[in-house]
Design a protein around this motif. Structure first.
Motif, PDB file in Angstrom:
ATOM      1  N   ALA A 199      -6.838   2.582  27.903  1.00  0.00           N
ATOM      2  CA  ALA A 199      -6.369   1.470  28.726  1.00  0.00           C
ATOM      3  C   ALA A 199      -7.489   0.463  28.954  1.00  0.00           C
ATOM      4  O   ALA A 199      -7.275  -0.754  28.850  1.00  0.00           O
ATOM      5  CB  ALA A 199      -5.838   1.998  30.054  1.00  0.00           C
TER       6      ALA A 199
ATOM      7  N   LEU B  18       4.813  16.825  29.144  1.00  0.00           N
ATOM      8  CA  LEU B  18       6.241  16.523  29.329  1.00  0.00           C
ATOM      9  C   LEU B  18       7.077  17.797  29.229  1.00  0.00           C
ATOM     10  O   LEU B  18       7.965  18.041  30.051  1.00  0.00           O
ATOM     11  CB  LEU B  18       6.695  15.489  28.294  1.00  0.00           C
TER      12      LEU B  18
ATOM     13  N   TRP C 127      -6.608  10.753  19.051  1.00  0.00           N
ATOM     14  CA  TRP C 127      -5.220  10.293  19.000  1.00  0.00           C
ATOM     15  C   TRP C 127      -4.274  11.479  18.857  1.00  0.00           C
ATOM     16  O   TRP C 127      -3.252  11.574  19.568  1.00  0.00           O
ATOM     17  CB  TRP C 127      -5.074   9.331  17.811  1.00  0.00           C
TER      18      TRP C 127
ATOM     19  N   VAL D 231      -2.914  23.836  30.997  1.00  0.00           N
ATOM     20  CA  VAL D 231      -2.369  22.699  31.747  1.00  0.00           C
ATOM     21  C   VAL D 231      -3.496  21.770  32.184  1.00  0.00           C
ATOM     22  O   VAL D 231      -3.421  20.550  32.019  1.00  0.00           O
ATOM     23  CB  VAL D 231      -1.565  23.180  32.971  1.00  0.00           C
ATOM     24  N   TYR D 232      -4.563  22.376  32.706  1.00  0.00           N
ATOM     25  CA  TYR D 232      -5.665  21.552  33.197  1.00  0.00           C
ATOM     26  C   TYR D 232      -6.338  20.812  32.048  1.00  0.00           C
ATOM     27  O   TYR D 232      -6.682  19.631  32.172  1.00  0.00           O
ATOM     28  CB  TYR D 232      -6.666  22.424  33.957  1.00  0.00           C
TER      29      TYR D 232
ATOM     30  N   VAL E 173      -3.936  17.859  31.104  1.00  0.00           N
ATOM     31  CA  VAL E 173      -3.888  16.764  32.084  1.00  0.00           C
ATOM     32  C   VAL E 173      -5.208  16.014  32.098  1.00  0.00           C
ATOM     33  O   VAL E 173      -5.238  14.776  32.057  1.00  0.00           O
ATOM     34  CB  VAL E 173      -3.550  17.322  33.484  1.00  0.00           C
TER      35      VAL E 173
ATOM     36  N   HIS F  97      -5.791  14.092  28.758  1.00  0.00           N
ATOM     37  CA  HIS F  97      -4.868  12.959  28.651  1.00  0.00           C
ATOM     38  C   HIS F  97      -5.285  11.850  29.623  1.00  0.00           C
ATOM     39  O   HIS F  97      -5.209  10.668  29.289  1.00  0.00           O
ATOM     40  CB  HIS F  97      -3.443  13.423  28.950  1.00  0.00           C
ATOM     41  N   ALA F  98      -5.759  12.239  30.816  1.00  0.00           N
ATOM     42  CA  ALA F  98      -6.157  11.235  31.801  1.00  0.00           C
ATOM     43  C   ALA F  98      -7.413  10.494  31.356  1.00  0.00           C
ATOM     44  O   ALA F  98      -7.465   9.254  31.386  1.00  0.00           O
ATOM     45  CB  ALA F  98      -6.381  11.899  33.155  1.00  0.00           C
TER      46      ALA F  98
ATOM     47  N   SER G 136      -7.533   6.717  30.054  1.00  0.00           N
ATOM     48  CA  SER G 136      -8.238   5.640  30.751  1.00  0.00           C
ATOM     49  C   SER G 136      -9.172   4.912  29.798  1.00  0.00           C
ATOM     50  O   SER G 136      -9.327   3.689  29.899  1.00  0.00           O
ATOM     51  CB  SER G 136      -8.995   6.189  31.960  1.00  0.00           C
TER      52      SER G 136
ATOM     53  N   MET H  80       0.842  -1.187   0.000  1.00  0.00           N
ATOM     54  CA  MET H  80       0.000   0.000   0.000  1.00  0.00           C
ATOM     55  C   MET H  80       0.878   1.237   0.000  1.00  0.00           C
ATOM     56  O   MET H  80       1.733   1.414   0.855  1.00  0.00           O
ATOM     57  CB  MET H  80      -0.875  -0.016   1.256  1.00  0.00           C
TER      58      MET H  80
ATOM     59  N   MET I  92      -3.504   8.015  37.932  1.00  0.00           N
ATOM     60  CA  MET I  92      -4.766   8.686  38.267  1.00  0.00           C
ATOM     61  C   MET I  92      -5.200   8.333  39.679  1.00  0.00           C
ATOM     62  O   MET I  92      -5.643   9.193  40.440  1.00  0.00           O
ATOM     63  CB  MET I  92      -5.832   8.294  37.261  1.00  0.00           C
TER      64      MET I  92
ATOM     65  N   LEU J 262       2.813  15.393  24.948  1.00  0.00           N
ATOM     66  CA  LEU J 262       4.076  16.100  24.754  1.00  0.00           C
ATOM     67  C   LEU J 262       4.062  17.439  25.481  1.00  0.00           C
ATOM     68  O   LEU J 262       5.084  17.874  26.021  1.00  0.00           O
ATOM     69  CB  LEU J 262       4.340  16.308  23.254  1.00  0.00           C
TER      70      LEU J 262
ATOM     71  N   ARG K 240      -1.547  12.854  21.753  1.00  0.00           N
ATOM     72  CA  ARG K 240      -0.113  13.089  21.545  1.00  0.00           C
ATOM     73  C   ARG K 240       0.266  14.507  21.922  1.00  0.00           C
ATOM     74  O   ARG K 240       1.261  14.731  22.619  1.00  0.00           O
ATOM     75  CB  ARG K 240       0.243  12.880  20.072  1.00  0.00           C
TER      76      ARG K 240
ATOM     77  N   PHE L  80      -2.216  20.986  41.607  1.00  0.00           N
ATOM     78  CA  PHE L  80      -1.343  20.114  40.803  1.00  0.00           C
ATOM     79  C   PHE L  80      -0.077  19.757  41.564  1.00  0.00           C
ATOM     80  O   PHE L  80       0.417  18.638  41.466  1.00  0.00           O
ATOM     81  CB  PHE L  80      -0.988  20.782  39.479  1.00  0.00           C
TER      82      PHE L  80
ATOM     83  N   ARG M 263      -0.109   1.365  30.006  1.00  0.00           N
ATOM     84  CA  ARG M 263      -1.515   1.256  30.428  1.00  0.00           C
ATOM     85  C   ARG M 263      -1.641   1.292  31.944  1.00  0.00           C
ATOM     86  O   ARG M 263      -2.410   2.066  32.506  1.00  0.00           O
ATOM     87  CB  ARG M 263      -2.125  -0.050  29.893  1.00  0.00           C
TER      88      ARG M 263
ATOM     89  N   ASP N 291      -8.064  -1.524  25.843  1.00  0.00           N
ATOM     90  CA  ASP N 291      -7.004  -2.497  25.581  1.00  0.00           C
ATOM     91  C   ASP N 291      -7.084  -3.679  26.535  1.00  0.00           C
ATOM     92  O   ASP N 291      -6.790  -4.817  26.156  1.00  0.00           O
ATOM     93  CB  ASP N 291      -5.630  -1.829  25.702  1.00  0.00           C
ATOM     94  N   LEU N 292      -7.459  -3.390  27.798  1.00  0.00           N
ATOM     95  CA  LEU N 292      -7.492  -4.475  28.774  1.00  0.00           C
ATOM     96  C   LEU N 292      -8.765  -5.303  28.639  1.00  0.00           C
ATOM     97  O   LEU N 292      -8.768  -6.493  28.970  1.00  0.00           O
ATOM     98  CB  LEU N 292      -7.372  -3.906  30.192  1.00  0.00           C
TER      99      LEU N 292
END
Lengths: 129, 140
Positions: A87, A35, A24, A72-73, A76, A79-80, A84, A1, B29, A32, A28, B54, B22, A90-91
């Motif tokens: 995760a 970080l 997605w 920032v808020y 965070v 992302h949280a 979740s 492809m 959290m 970033l 990212r 924070f 994961r 996936d689980l």
């Protein structure tokens, strides 16, 4: 492809990946961003404590300001909550069938959890408490 | 027109980091919720703005919350169990973050030598961060 990897941002966003793709990208960017922020925060904290220089205090003042805290808020919390969802999907792969519904649920949780503190922060910031 | 990017073959390391991302995300959290709750119990119910929140959530440590206008909470935070708690939290956060950075970089960088160099660089920064964080935790 065969895929062309050089596409404009507009064309990339119009790609029909819909919510999954947009989340997605946001995941990212926010990851970033966190970080970068925490990295700068650690370095600036070190220099501020050791040397007490003006630059450190200036940067400190920027990221303690209410406007910066909105970003920032957002990062965070998004992302949280998005993380979740990822995760849990996936689980428990059975949840993968309900990705679209889970994304709506995710924003249903995010909106008040972000909106209410932002309302209070703006009220404090704009009226002086 | 170029072909699509080659997919990395996932060895045990990649699988381990996938799992770690994961579980550490979920655990962070939980830990953040715990330390925020304890911060409120320790007396920060009326004085908290977003930066202070924070500070408490993600690095509950007397050195870290000293700049917030909270009544003295040093006694509450500086004992062995909170030091272990903070160390675990920093371990998971730093691992999660630097592995995420590595994942993003390796999605866009193909040259093997550059990838190897970046891996060593990121590992070094991770190790330095861990040593610095554990020093700050134990010194407070």
């Amino acid at each position: 492809m065969a895929l062309s990897r050089r596409v404009s941002i507009g064309a990339g966003l119009r790609y029909r990946g819909e919510q999954g793709m947009l989340n997605w990208i946001l995941h990212r960017i926010t990851g970033l961003g966190i970080l970068l922020f925490v990295g700068i925060h650690v370095v600036v904290g070190f220099f501020g404590q050791q040397f007490g220089d003006d630059l450190s205090f200036a940067i400190n003042a920027i990221y303690e300001s209410w406007a910066f805290q909105l970003f920032v808020y957002f990062s965070v919390l998004f992302h949280a909550i998005n993380g979740s969802r990822l995760a849990l999907m996936d689980l428990f792969p059975g949840l993968l069938r309900y990705q679209r519904e889970l994304i709506w649920l995710q924003w249903l949780i995010f909106t008040p959890a972000y909106g209410l503190p932002v309302y209070m922060m703006l009220q404090t910031a704009l009226t002086g408490g | 027109m170029r072909t699509s990017r080659p997919i990395r073959s996932a060895g045990p390391f990649e699988y381990g980091m996938w799992l770690f991302t994961r579980f550490s995300g979920l655990a962070l959290m939980l830990f953040g919720a715990i330390s925020m709750g304890v911060a409120f119990i320790l007396g920060g119910r009326t004085q908290v703005d977003m930066p202070a929140m924070f500070r408490w959530m993600f690095f509950p440590n007397p050195n870290h919350v000293v700049n917030t206008n909270i009544p003295d909470v040093s006694l509450g935070w500086s004992n062995a169990s909170w030091q272990i708690f903070s160390t675990l939290m920093i371990f998971m956060a730093a691992g999660h973050a630097y592995n995420g950075l590595r994942m993003v970089l390796e999605d866009y960088i193909q040259r093997p030598l550059l990838v190897a160099f970046l891996r060593v660089l990121i590992f070094t920064i991770w190790l330095g961060s861990m040593i610095l964080a554990i020093y700050v935790i134990l010194a407070s």
